[in-house]
Every structure is written in C-alpha cells, then in structure tokens.
Enzyme design. Structure first.
Site, PDB file in Angstrom:
ATOM      1  N   SER A 135      52.368  56.463  17.129  1.00  0.00           N
ATOM      2  CA  SER A 135      53.406  56.149  18.110  1.00  0.00           C
ATOM      3  C   SER A 135      54.733  55.787  17.469  1.00  0.00           C
ATOM      4  CB  SER A 135      52.940  54.997  19.003  1.00  0.00           C
ATOM      5  OG  SER A 135      52.594  53.870  18.220  1.00  0.00           O
ATOM      6  N   ASP A 288      46.364  44.490   8.818  1.00  0.00           N
ATOM      7  CA  ASP A 288      46.024  45.635   9.673  1.00  0.00           C
ATOM      8  C   ASP A 288      44.923  46.452   9.006  1.00  0.00           C
ATOM      9  OD1 ASP A 288      46.256  47.161  11.942  1.00  0.00           O
ATOM     10  OD2 ASP A 288      47.942  48.357  11.232  1.00  0.00           O
TER      11      ASP A 288
END
Length: 552
Positions: A135, A288
């Site tokens: 994205s 992450d």
C-alpha cells in the site's frame, strides 16, 4: 468547511458501511439513537439482516472495500489485543496488504526525478516489473554499475496526499465515536488512530527507514545469527531507497527449511534470543517482524527486511520490564503490581493488593497448561487488559513491544511447536539485570556521567553563593507549575468561548424570529425582511451548532 473531495470520500465510506450492515453501529450512538426505531420499521433492514455475516467479518470486509490505507489501519489495530475482542483481532489479522502495482515506467520516472539523472546512468539494469507491491511502496530488482544486485524501493505516487485525506477522516470518525459511542471508552478509537498516524508517518520517509536499517546492521555487524542488508546512501532519497538484495527462504516455508537440513528447534530459539538482545542490549528492536519480513539463509542465519517500524525503550522501561518478567517467572505477583505503580504505568493511588489479586487471576491458570499451549505473548496481552482496568496509561513503546513479541512467538511456534519462550528468556533477563545492578554497573554509570560532572563541578560554588545571597536579600523565588491547573485553565477558557458563542448564536436566532413576527412594522421596513431573517437564523444556527460540538 468540508472540501468537496473529503465530502465525496465520506459519502463513499457511508455507502460501504451501509452495504456491510455497519450503519447499525452509527445508529447505536447517542446522537442517532432517538431515530433508530425508523431502521427497524424498514423491510430492507429485516431482509438484509438474515444475510449478514458475523460482525468481525463485516468489519474486515468493510476495510478491504475502503482500500489499502484502511487495510493497513486494520492490520495495525489487529495487534492491539489489549483493546480488541479476540474474535475481532483474529479477523483483522487476516487483512492482506497486497494491492495492484503501479506501472514500472512511473517508478522509473520517480527515480529519475529524485536524482536528476537517467536510470541508465544510475543502474546497469533496472527491472520495471516489481518484485512486490504494497500500500505504501513497491520494490524493483536492479543491478549497480559495480555489479551489486540491489532492490529499489519506491513510494507510491500521491500516497502522502491519500494518507493525509484518509487520516483526517479517521480522526473525525474517532472523535465522533469518542463523543457518541458507548464502546469508545473501552476501544479508545482516537488512541488507535494516533497509533496508526505515528506508524504510517514513519513509513512515508524512506530515508528514515534507511537510517533504521543502517543502525540495526551496525548493531549486528558480523553476527552469525542475524544479517541486515546494506543501504546504498548515495542512491537513497525520502521517496527512493536502494538496499542490498538478499536471497533466502521465507521463514514460513517450513518444508523448504527442513529439506535444507536447518534445525527448526535452534532456529526458533535464535528468534527469541535475537528479539531480547535487540530490546535489552541494543534498545533498538525491529517492530514489524511478521513472517513476510524474515528470511533464512542456507546456513541457518536469519535475514531481516523492511525497517520502517522500529521500537526503543527508556532505561527505566527496560529495567521495569525485565523485573516484571522475572517476577512473573517467579510468581511474585506482589512485586509485579508494585513495579507497575513505581514505574508510573498505573496511577500512584492504585491499591497494590487489589492489583495483585487481579494479576494472580490472569497468571495462575497459565502455569498449569502443557508447554505447547502456553503463549507468552497472549499472556502479556491479558496482563495489559487487566492493567487497563486499573487506568493504566497506554505506553506506545510497550504496544510496539507487545506486537513484536506476538510475531516472534508466532514464528517460533510455527518452526518448533514445543518452543519454551519462558526458558529461553529467563536466563537472558537474569544476566541482563545482573549487569545493570552491582559494583560493575555502578562504575559504568560513573564513567558515563563523569565528563558532565567534571564540566559542571567548578560552577557549583558560584551557584550555591547566588542562592544563599538571594535568600538573604529576600529575592529567592520559587516558581510552581501544575499540569492539572493548566488543563483546568484551558477548559475554563474553552467553556467561556463556547458560552459566548452560544449566546451570540441564540441571540441571532431570536432576532431573526422577531424580525419575521414584526414584519413591515419595523424600522427597517425597506429591507427584505425574510432574506435578512434567513441569514441571521442560519448564521445563528451554525454558531450554536459549532459551540455545541466544541463543548465536547
């Protein structure tokens, strides 16, 4: 005033909410509850209700329809298991950040504009077909003039404007939810949006990600257990990053790892060691670490990618966290409760005995389970949920830590289901704490602060003389400032402004009504009375509505 583009986006969001039956959530708020009965009178409502999937599924489907920015928001929210119900968190975790790539020719143009050179001058070869697309950015394979294989990461064109627009909408929706939705006190929508804002803003600057990668590479330089690829700084800009290309097996491909003869038990334990080393030795951890960002070399060395989200802790947070975890290992719940109070994570007024009892209720059932069923990460989530009942303030750094631990334990259990994270972590924490307390640690702190002390020491006699002199002459002043009083002062000013605005708005509405009633008999008979009344009434209504909204 709402801009046309924003209004159009809000209409799109409302249409998607209605399609998935989430208009019920809006109508359940205090603002629309008086007219909610109209929904139940609609045959469309009862016909549609029989077809709707469960609520968590509808939330996921809605975010998918709203596009990549909302999908990423859902992914980040899914890690806040201290706030969400388990079924909703599990459903949001299914969201996939996969979007169609933008044209490779457009990526080429962005790179050329960033460096002011043709792509052929920068690279020996550049593949316009992306390796992957997400994205925020997409990545392309390339080769430098010196023969190095690299990956070029390019931000999506116009992504910042899109994110800011959708963030404004999310903030507006969160503020309205805080005011009118009963569930807001538990789910804290504004807090969730602020978390997302911090995370997404960091990911929009590829120079920051490059700096994160360089720091992590320096921390693990020449390590046999973790490899971090090199950043090419002369080919890095805020919207373009060039990084060494890595080759390895995705950590989720367990069968391939087995075929290569890599010990999965060792690999699972190494992942835990890497995590705790990053947190306590380096105080700089990859936040992450989901399976898509971890690869394994044929030698069994971990390879990390995607450094947009990193976490750090203060020295106090490190110590309190380590002591908390060790106290849990030893079932010393009184110590855990006291540490939460001492650290300021819960209010000083918290009754330690009540907090201790709540923690014991969460913790004791865990110790009687088989090893394969014990989840250290979910245990921490339950602890945070318990602490929130005692008004624990959200610590963003701990939220990142919790999310990362969920990933680390998930990957470790996927590799080796019997992974004992507790046994791996406890010796590490004991060793770290022993290095922080005692004569050696004291001497290290003295060495660190000695330059500052030696610099300021000569000024101490003069400063003491000034204080004594001012006290003797009656000139010594003590300045005191209270955050609570400042907040009260601000709220009083805001309330005063809202009251004045409400009075003005009400007066304008009353004046408009009087003008209509008085009609042609007034002193301004020549004026168009209805038009003037409409202007005054509308203006007064806007001012009154604005005052009401701001009064919160």
């Amino acid at each position: 005033m709402i801009r046309p583009a924003l209004a159009l986006r809000l209409l799109t969001i409302n249409r998607v909410l209605v399609r998935h039956g989430l208009d019920e959530v809006i109508l359940a708020t205090h603002l629309f509850r008086p007219i909610r009965f109209l929904l139940y009178l609609s045959p469309f409502y009862w016909f549609r209700r029989r077809k709707l999937p469960p609520f968590p599924v509808r939330i996921r489907q809605t975010l998918e329809d709203l596009g990549p920015i909302f999908i990423k928001f859902g992914q980040i929210v899914s890690t806040r298991r201290d706030l969400l119900d388990e079924d909703l968190a599990e459903e949001l975790a299914k969201l996939q950040d996969a979007v169609p790539p933008f044209p490779g020719a457009e990526a080429r143009t962005i790179i050329e504009q960033a460096f002011g050179q043709k792509i052929e001058e920068l690279f020996e070869s550049f593949d316009e077909t992306p390796l992957a697309s997400a994205s925020i950015a997409q990545v392309h394979a390339a080769r430098l003039k010196n023969g190095d294989d690299v990956v070029v990461k390019v931000l999506r064109p116009g992504i910042e404007k899109t994110i800011r627009r959708d963030l404004n909408i999310l903030y507006t929706m969160a503020r309205l939810a805080n005011r009118f939705w009963e569930g807001a006190q538990r789910l804290k929508p504004l807090e969730l949006v602020e978390d997302y804002d911090r995370t997404i803003s960091d990911e929009l600057n590829l120079s920051r990600e490059a700096a994160n990668a360089s720091q992590l590479r320096r921390n693990w330089d020449n390590s046999p257990i973790l490899f971090v690829p090199r950043i090419y700084w002369d080919l890095t800009k805020p919207n373009v990053m060039v990084i060494e290309r890595i080759y390895g097996t995705p950590v989720s491909d367990v069968e391939s790892l087995k075929e290569q003869g890599i010990s999965l038990e060792r690999l699972g334990a190494l992942g835990v060691e890497i995590f705790f080393t990053q947190v306590f030795r380096d105080n700089f951890f990859h936040a992450d670490m989901h399976p898509g960002n971890i690869f394994v070399s044929p030698e069994g060395q971990y390879i990390a990618v995607d450094f947009g989200i990193m976490g750090t802790l203060t020295t106090d947070d490190q110590r309190y966290l380590a002591e908390n975890l060790l106290a849990f290992f030893n079932r010393d719940y009184r110590r855990v409760a006291q540490l939460h109070v001492d650290s300021g994570w819960v209010p000083k007024t918290t009754r330690v005995d009540e907090f201790e009892a709540a923690i014991r209720t969460v913790s004791e059932p865990i110790y009687d389970r088989p090893l394969g069923e014990i989840s250290f990460a979910h245990f921490l989530v339950n602890l945070f949920q318990t602490a929130r009942r005692f008004d624990m303030e959200v610590q963003p750094q701990l939220v990142l830590l919790e999310k990362t631990l969920v990933y680390v334990e998930g990957v470790g259990r996927q590799l080796y289901p019997e992974l004992d994270l507790w046994a791996t972590a406890k010796p590490f924490l004991e060793k770290w704490l022993s290095e922080q307390i005692g004569p050696a640690a004291f001497m290290n702190r003295v060495r660190e602060t000695l330059p500052q002390i030696s610099e300021n020491l000569p000024e101490l006699p003069l400063l003491a003389h000034r204080v004594i002199k001012d006290a003797a002459e009656g000139n010594l002043e003590v300045k005191w400032k209270s955050a609570e009083l400042e907040q009260l002062r601000k709220e009083a000013k805001q309330s005063s402004r809202c009251t004045i605005a409400a009075i003005c708005g009400g007066s304008m509405i009353i004046t408009a009504a009087l003008l209509l009633v008085a009609g042609s008999g007034t002193a301004i008979a020549a004026a168009p009375i209805p038009t003037l009344s409409a202007i005054l009434g509308a203006g007064g209504g806007v001012i009154l509505l604005s005052a009401w909204l701001k009064s919160g």
